[in-house]
Design a protein around this motif. Structure first.
Motif, PDB file in Angstrom:
ATOM      1  N   SER A   1      49.393  87.509  64.381  1.00  0.00           N
ATOM      2  CA  SER A   1      50.301  86.508  64.422  1.00  0.00           C
ATOM      3  C   SER A   1      50.117  85.704  63.058  1.00  0.00           C
ATOM      4  CB  SER A   1      50.388  85.516  65.441  1.00  0.00           C
ATOM      5  OG  SER A   1      49.081  84.740  65.415  1.00  0.00           O
ATOM      6  N   ASP A   2      50.709  84.821  62.536  1.00  0.00           N
ATOM      7  CA  ASP A   2      50.683  83.981  61.310  1.00  0.00           C
ATOM      8  C   ASP A   2      49.437  82.995  61.352  1.00  0.00           C
ATOM      9  OD1 ASP A   2      52.528  85.538  60.049  1.00  0.00           O
ATOM     10  OD2 ASP A   2      54.230  83.988  60.679  1.00  0.00           O
ATOM     11  N   VAL A   3      49.347  82.504  62.559  1.00  0.00           N
ATOM     12  CA  VAL A   3      47.921  81.576  62.743  1.00  0.00           C
ATOM     13  C   VAL A   3      46.824  82.218  62.513  1.00  0.00           C
ATOM     14  CG1 VAL A   3      47.059  80.275  64.536  1.00  0.00           C
ATOM     15  CG2 VAL A   3      49.380  80.067  64.341  1.00  0.00           C
ATOM     16  N   VAL A   4      46.630  83.774  63.040  1.00  0.00           N
ATOM     17  CA  VAL A   4      45.369  84.221  62.686  1.00  0.00           C
ATOM     18  C   VAL A   4      45.240  84.846  61.409  1.00  0.00           C
ATOM     19  CG1 VAL A   4      44.285  86.582  63.670  1.00  0.00           C
ATOM     20  CG2 VAL A   4      45.791  85.124  65.377  1.00  0.00           C
ATOM     21  N   LEU A   5      46.425  85.100  60.650  1.00  0.00           N
ATOM     22  CA  LEU A   5      46.098  85.522  59.480  1.00  0.00           C
ATOM     23  C   LEU A   5      45.761  84.227  58.493  1.00  0.00           C
ATOM     24  CD1 LEU A   5      49.331  87.732  58.773  1.00  0.00           C
ATOM     25  CD2 LEU A   5      47.003  88.173  58.757  1.00  0.00           C
ATOM     26  N   ALA A   6      46.477  83.133  58.750  1.00  0.00           N
ATOM     27  CA  ALA A   6      45.966  81.928  58.170  1.00  0.00           C
ATOM     28  C   ALA A   6      44.491  81.219  58.395  1.00  0.00           C
ATOM     29  CB  ALA A   6      46.706  80.734  58.433  1.00  0.00           C
ATOM     30  N   ASN A   7      44.054  81.547  59.641  1.00  0.00           N
ATOM     31  CA  ASN A   7      42.648  81.513  59.953  1.00  0.00           C
ATOM     32  C   ASN A   7      41.579  82.498  59.311  1.00  0.00           C
ATOM     33  OD1 ASN A   7      40.671  80.029  61.159  1.00  0.00           O
ATOM     34  ND2 ASN A   7      40.622  81.305  63.089  1.00  0.00           N
ATOM     35  N   ALA A   8      42.082  83.554  59.012  1.00  0.00           N
ATOM     36  CA  ALA A   8      41.287  84.476  58.244  1.00  0.00           C
ATOM     37  C   ALA A   8      41.360  84.318  56.842  1.00  0.00           C
ATOM     38  CB  ALA A   8      41.837  85.923  58.554  1.00  0.00           C
ATOM     39  N   ALA A   9      42.478  83.917  56.472  1.00  0.00           N
ATOM     40  CA  ALA A   9      42.434  83.378  54.842  1.00  0.00           C
ATOM     41  C   ALA A   9      41.422  82.060  54.507  1.00  0.00           C
ATOM     42  CB  ALA A   9      43.774  82.941  54.287  1.00  0.00           C
ATOM     43  N   HIS A  10      41.424  81.311  55.788  1.00  0.00           N
ATOM     44  CA  HIS A  10      40.657  80.142  55.699  1.00  0.00           C
ATOM     45  C   HIS A  10      39.036  80.512  55.643  1.00  0.00           C
ATOM     46  CE1 HIS A  10      38.265  76.683  57.936  1.00  0.00           C
ATOM     47  NE2 HIS A  10      38.495  76.227  56.676  1.00  0.00           N
ATOM     48  N   HIS A  11      38.746  81.664  56.636  1.00  0.00           N
ATOM     49  CA  HIS A  11      37.212  81.809  56.489  1.00  0.00           C
ATOM     50  C   HIS A  11      36.869  82.765  55.129  1.00  0.00           C
ATOM     51  CE1 HIS A  11      36.427  80.482  60.391  1.00  0.00           C
ATOM     52  NE2 HIS A  11      37.532  80.920  61.188  1.00  0.00           N
ATOM     53  N   ARG A  12      37.847  83.627  54.790  1.00  0.00           N
ATOM     54  CA  ARG A  12      37.574  84.187  53.596  1.00  0.00           C
ATOM     55  C   ARG A  12      37.460  83.303  52.269  1.00  0.00           C
ATOM     56  NH1 ARG A  12      42.503  86.361  52.507  1.00  0.00           N
ATOM     57  NH2 ARG A  12      42.145  87.926  54.539  1.00  0.00           N
ATOM     58  N   SER A  13      38.229  82.290  52.310  1.00  0.00           N
ATOM     59  CA  SER A  13      37.899  81.077  51.266  1.00  0.00           C
ATOM     60  C   SER A  13      36.593  80.637  51.382  1.00  0.00           C
ATOM     61  CB  SER A  13      38.962  80.247  51.143  1.00  0.00           C
ATOM     62  OG  SER A  13      39.411  79.607  52.203  1.00  0.00           O
ATOM     63  N   ASP A  14      36.262  80.361  52.769  1.00  0.00           N
ATOM     64  CA  ASP A  14      35.079  79.674  52.981  1.00  0.00           C
ATOM     65  C   ASP A  14      33.672  80.519  52.425  1.00  0.00           C
ATOM     66  OD1 ASP A  14      35.926  77.314  54.063  1.00  0.00           O
ATOM     67  OD2 ASP A  14      35.429  77.890  56.259  1.00  0.00           O
ATOM     68  N   ALA A  15      34.101  81.945  52.748  1.00  0.00           N
ATOM     69  CA  ALA A  15      32.836  82.722  52.177  1.00  0.00           C
ATOM     70  C   ALA A  15      32.747  82.716  50.758  1.00  0.00           C
ATOM     71  CB  ALA A  15      33.227  84.353  52.641  1.00  0.00           C
ATOM     72  N   TYR A  16      34.109  82.931  50.161  1.00  0.00           N
ATOM     73  CA  TYR A  16      33.842  82.939  48.497  1.00  0.00           C
ATOM     74  C   TYR A  16      33.440  81.460  47.963  1.00  0.00           C
ATOM     75  CZ  TYR A  16      37.026  87.064  48.483  1.00  0.00           C
ATOM     76  OH  TYR A  16      37.603  88.124  48.934  1.00  0.00           O
ATOM     77  N   ALA A  17      33.752  80.304  48.571  1.00  0.00           N
ATOM     78  CA  ALA A  17      33.291  79.070  48.219  1.00  0.00           C
ATOM     79  C   ALA A  17      31.789  78.938  48.338  1.00  0.00           C
ATOM     80  CB  ALA A  17      34.002  77.989  48.916  1.00  0.00           C
ATOM     81  N   SER A  18      31.195  79.428  49.320  1.00  0.00           N
ATOM     82  CA  SER A  18      29.685  79.557  49.679  1.00  0.00           C
ATOM     83  C   SER A  18      29.131  80.458  48.524  1.00  0.00           C
ATOM     84  CB  SER A  18      29.394  80.151  50.973  1.00  0.00           C
ATOM     85  OG  SER A  18      29.851  79.526  51.997  1.00  0.00           O
ATOM     86  N   VAL A  19      29.774  81.581  48.169  1.00  0.00           N
ATOM     87  CA  VAL A  19      29.033  82.250  47.132  1.00  0.00           C
ATOM     88  C   VAL A  19      28.971  81.525  45.753  1.00  0.00           C
ATOM     89  CG1 VAL A  19      29.365  84.367  45.932  1.00  0.00           C
ATOM     90  CG2 VAL A  19      29.447  84.522  48.084  1.00  0.00           C
TER      91      VAL A  19
END
Length: 112
Positions: A1-19
């Protein structure tokens, strides 16, 4: 679903931001003082880009954006196969509606 995809994008951006933050902190600790603000700008840009992508997807969903043209053509072909040559597909439009698809179909019928 679109909500799951948005949540995955959020987690991915968190990982990149942490790096990026780790790189900025490590760079500053090693004497590269300019690396910390560069990492901050990179994180800000990353968050902005991900936010725009999520907003675009949400706006398309809310405004009943048109379906992918390639998928509409596949749907048209499938309908044409089922109906045969006696009932030609005159037009077909499709859009997402929640988890499903809404299609507007105009079919020609033989006279008589």
């Amino acid at each position: 679903s679109d909500v799951v995809l948005a949540n995955a994008a959020h987690h991915r951006s968190d990982a990149y931001a942490s790096v990026a933050a780790l790189g900025g902190i490590a760079g500053r600790g090693l004497g590269f003082y300019w690396l910390d603000p560069v990492a901050g700008v990179a994180v800000g840009a990353l968050v902005a880009i991900q936010g725009l992508k999520i907003c675009r997807t949400a706006a398309d969903e809310l405004l009943d954006a048109a379906f992918d043209p390639a998928r509409v053509e596949r749907l048209r072909d499938a309908v044409s196969v089922v109906l045969g040559d006696d009932y030609p597909v005159k037009s077909l439009r499709a859009r997402k509606a929640g988890p499903g698809v809404v299609a507007d179909l105009v079919v020609g019928v033989p006279a008589g």
